[in-house]
Enzyme design. Structure first.
Site, PDB file in Angstrom:
ATOM      1  N   TYR A  19       0.830  -1.213   0.000  1.00 24.23           N
ATOM      2  CA  TYR A  19       0.000   0.000   0.000  1.00 24.23           C
ATOM      3  C   TYR A  19       0.861   1.258   0.000  1.00 24.23           C
ATOM      4  O   TYR A  19       0.668   2.145   0.819  1.00 24.23           O
ATOM      5  CB  TYR A  19      -0.931   0.019   1.214  1.00 24.23           C
ATOM      6  CG  TYR A  19      -1.717  -1.250   1.345  1.00 24.23           C
ATOM      7  CD1 TYR A  19      -2.824  -1.474   0.537  1.00 24.23           C
ATOM      8  CD2 TYR A  19      -1.329  -2.237   2.245  1.00 24.23           C
ATOM      9  CE1 TYR A  19      -3.529  -2.656   0.626  1.00 24.23           C
ATOM     10  CE2 TYR A  19      -2.031  -3.430   2.329  1.00 24.23           C
ATOM     11  CZ  TYR A  19      -3.132  -3.622   1.519  1.00 24.23           C
ATOM     12  OH  TYR A  19      -3.817  -4.794   1.615  1.00 24.23           O
ATOM     13  N   TYR A 147     -11.961  -8.071   6.544  1.00 27.06           N
ATOM     14  CA  TYR A 147     -10.810  -8.051   5.633  1.00 27.06           C
ATOM     15  C   TYR A 147     -10.511  -9.488   5.230  1.00 27.06           C
ATOM     16  O   TYR A 147     -10.372 -10.359   6.086  1.00 27.06           O
ATOM     17  CB  TYR A 147      -9.575  -7.415   6.286  1.00 27.06           C
ATOM     18  CG  TYR A 147      -8.386  -7.496   5.346  1.00 27.06           C
ATOM     19  CD1 TYR A 147      -8.269  -6.606   4.273  1.00 27.06           C
ATOM     20  CD2 TYR A 147      -7.432  -8.497   5.485  1.00 27.06           C
ATOM     21  CE1 TYR A 147      -7.222  -6.708   3.374  1.00 27.06           C
ATOM     22  CE2 TYR A 147      -6.374  -8.605   4.586  1.00 27.06           C
ATOM     23  CZ  TYR A 147      -6.283  -7.716   3.528  1.00 27.06           C
ATOM     24  OH  TYR A 147      -5.247  -7.829   2.624  1.00 27.06           O
ATOM     25  N   ASP A 247     -12.929 -17.324   7.900  1.00 31.35           N
ATOM     26  CA  ASP A 247     -11.579 -16.900   7.528  1.00 31.35           C
ATOM     27  C   ASP A 247     -10.761 -16.794   8.821  1.00 31.35           C
ATOM     28  O   ASP A 247     -10.860 -15.812   9.547  1.00 31.35           O
ATOM     29  CB  ASP A 247     -11.653 -15.559   6.786  1.00 31.35           C
ATOM     30  CG  ASP A 247     -10.283 -15.056   6.373  1.00 31.35           C
ATOM     31  OD1 ASP A 247      -9.264 -15.610   6.844  1.00 31.35           O
ATOM     32  OD2 ASP A 247     -10.228 -14.082   5.599  1.00 31.35           O
ATOM     33  N   LYS A 276      -1.214 -17.125   7.309  1.00 31.24           N
ATOM     34  CA  LYS A 276      -0.369 -16.339   8.210  1.00 31.24           C
ATOM     35  C   LYS A 276       0.513 -17.174   9.151  1.00 31.24           C
ATOM     36  O   LYS A 276       1.610 -17.525   8.767  1.00 31.24           O
ATOM     37  CB  LYS A 276      -1.221 -15.321   8.956  1.00 31.24           C
ATOM     38  CG  LYS A 276      -1.681 -14.210   7.997  1.00 31.24           C
ATOM     39  CD  LYS A 276      -2.082 -12.928   8.678  1.00 31.24           C
ATOM     40  CE  LYS A 276      -2.101 -11.770   7.702  1.00 31.24           C
ATOM     41  NZ  LYS A 276      -3.431 -11.356   7.285  1.00 31.24           N
TER      42      LYS A 276
HETATM   43  C1  LIG Z   1      -3.986 -11.308   5.971  1.00 32.15           C
HETATM   44  C2  LIG Z   1      -5.346 -11.837   5.768  1.00 32.15           C
HETATM   45  C3  LIG Z   1      -5.751 -12.361   4.526  1.00 32.15           C
HETATM   46  C4  LIG Z   1      -4.861 -12.354   3.309  1.00 32.15           C
HETATM   47  O1  LIG Z   1      -3.721 -13.135   3.451  1.00 32.15           O
HETATM   48  P1  LIG Z   1      -2.449 -12.859   2.506  1.00 32.15           P
HETATM   49  O2  LIG Z   1      -1.510 -13.979   2.845  1.00 32.15           O
HETATM   50  O3  LIG Z   1      -1.930 -11.507   2.867  1.00 32.15           O
HETATM   51  O4  LIG Z   1      -2.929 -12.921   1.097  1.00 32.15           O
HETATM   52  C5  LIG Z   1      -7.036 -12.870   4.433  1.00 32.15           C
HETATM   53  N1  LIG Z   1      -7.867 -12.866   5.490  1.00 32.15           N
HETATM   54  C6  LIG Z   1      -7.509 -12.389   6.693  1.00 32.15           C
HETATM   55  C7  LIG Z   1      -8.462 -12.444   7.833  1.00 32.15           C
HETATM   56  C8  LIG Z   1      -6.236 -11.844   6.870  1.00 32.15           C
HETATM   57  O5  LIG Z   1      -5.898 -11.325   8.068  1.00 32.15           O
END
Ligand SMILES: *Cc1c(COP(=O)(O)O)cnc(C)c1O
Length: 435
Positions: A19, A147, A247, A276
């Protein structure tokens, strides 16, 4: 030999950062080492890490067990394609993951980043309904302030206001949104859930799945909400016969005090994304886990198979280190560790509540958030934090930490203390200089 000053110059001239603008004069620090919960800068300073490199480095930098797992796999083979071939690291990792996630999940798809894992989850939901003879179900329902990543499908379910929707309007698929649930410490009049149910009532026959982050909404606002809300959402998904995608990319692997966010509410999703911290922050890997029922229906769709297959799918180096990272986590009393961190963070951030620039302080597991009353970050905040010896990267009006679990008892108060000191300093500079 180029010096760190040379690289910094080259970086400024040629490399994008997250960004960021090119030719930006935003501060940038060169890193020459990292160990435990410390990052070493080129000028010799050592910063205590409050970010775990965006949730991922749970065991700290250069962990001997993870280093060893990675080196051992390098000596076997670094990569092979996953089409038509398989290997022990992928199989063992899938086994381990499916042991620790909710029982509803039976199949693993290894993706190369969190965003891709979300894309795969969305594809799975669409293909599942195709297989069930309802191909019109191609939309998603989510909550505001979410997100889910930076690729287009994931972006379409990010918060429509802070999530780049305006910029890419006309290209992004449009989805359904319900209000974000109230924060855990706010009163709940039930209206958020009612509005959520209304969306299902109105658009249920177009909705392939509901997608949301369990318990903590991360990059969309660092919001902690009640487990009851998640439980109700899961019940509504069943009642209106839609799929639930959780997620867990940020919340997974103990960060919130439970192994996964969904454990706070005993909810079993149809599809779940992890990423992550999956590899302990060593390299990029994510996974989309899915129930047997959904997997079977995906394969009944016209395509007859799940239509995704990245080049670096199930990379053996990443799978090996991920397996070692999960085993390392499970071999320790991680829950007691995260609880201790929760107490220390709560205690350390409590004084921030008294600062007029602070709107809210919230803590769950090893996540601490200070929300400011301003709409944007006060200028110079990042530099002041670095000057105070900590690596914390605030965004919008949020100063937050989620340190590596290996952070030592004398290091954690330095993080929280730096936040307080820097924010109180802002306060007094403001007071001294009338606007
Ligand atoms: C960071 C994140 C993503 C995206 O993961 P990347 O490895 O950066 O593509 C998706 N969902 C959540 C909740 C996240 O925190």
């Amino acid at each position: 030999m180029p010096t760190p000053t040379d690289w910094l110059k080259y970086d400024r001239d040629h490399i994008w950062h997250p960004y960021a603008a090119v030719h930006s004069d935003a501060p940038l620090w060169a890193v020459v080492g990292a160990e435990g919960a410390e990052i070493e800068l080129a000028d010799g300073r050592r910063l205590i890490d409050g970010m775990a490199s965006w949730w991922s480095v749970i065991h700290g930098y250069r962990h001997p067990v993870l280093d060893k797992a990675l080196k051992a796999q390098v000596d076997r083979f670094a990569h092979v394609m996953f089409g038509g071939l398989t290997h022990e690291p992928a199989v063992r990792l899938a086994q381990r993951l499916l042991q620790i996630v909710p029982d509803s999940l039976h199949h693993a798809f290894f993706a190369d980043s969190g965003s891709v894992a979300v894309e795969v989850a969305l594809k799975m939901a669409i293909q599942c309904w195709d297989g069930r003879g309802q191909p019109q179900r191609k939309a998603f329902l989510t909550i505001r302030n979410g997100y889910h990543g930076d690729t287009f499908g994931a972006m379409s379910v990010c918060d429509p206001e802070n999530g780049m929707h305006t910029l890419f309007q006309g290209f992004l698929p449009s989805q359904y949104f319900a209000p974000a649930p109230p924060l855990r410490n706010e009163p709940d009049d039930g209206s958020a859930l009612e509005a959520f149910e209304q969306q299902l009532q109105r658009h249920g026959d177009e909705i392939a799945a509901v997608i949301l982050e369990p318990i903590v909404q991360g990059a969309g606002g660092m919001r902690i909400y009640r487990p009851e809300y998640l439980r109700e959402v899961a019940a509504l998904c069943r009642r209106y016969d839609t799929l639930l995608i959780l997620d867990e990319i940020a919340t997974g692997f103990g960060r919130t005090g439970e192994l996964f966010g969904c454990h706070h509410a005993d909810v079993e999703p149809d599809i779940m994304c992890v990423g992550k911290a999956l590899t302990g922050g060593y390299m990029t890997l994510a996974a989309t886990l899915v129930s047997d029922e959904v997997a079977t229906d995906i394969c009944r769709s016209d395509a007859g198979a799940l239509m995704h297959g990245p080049t670096f799918m199930a990379n053996p180096l990443a799978c090996s280190v991920a397996l070692a990272s999960i085993d390392l986590l499970l071999a320790q009393d991680w829950q007691a560790r995260v609880q201790t961190m929760e107490q220390q963070i709560s205690h350390g951030l409590a004084p921030c509540r008294d600062l007029p620039i602070v709107r809210d302080v919230r803590v769950i597991g090893s996540i601490g958030v200070v929300e400011l009353t301003t709409n944007e970050l006060p200028p110079g905040l990042q530099e002041s934090l670095v000057a105070a010896g900590v690596w914390i990267r605030p965004f919008r009006n949020l100063v937050y930490i989620m340190p590596p679990y290996v952070i030592r008892d004398e290091q954690l108060p330095v993080l929280t203390g730096a936040i307080f000191a820097v924010l109180s300093n802002l306060q007094s500079t403001r007071g001294d200089n009338p606007p």
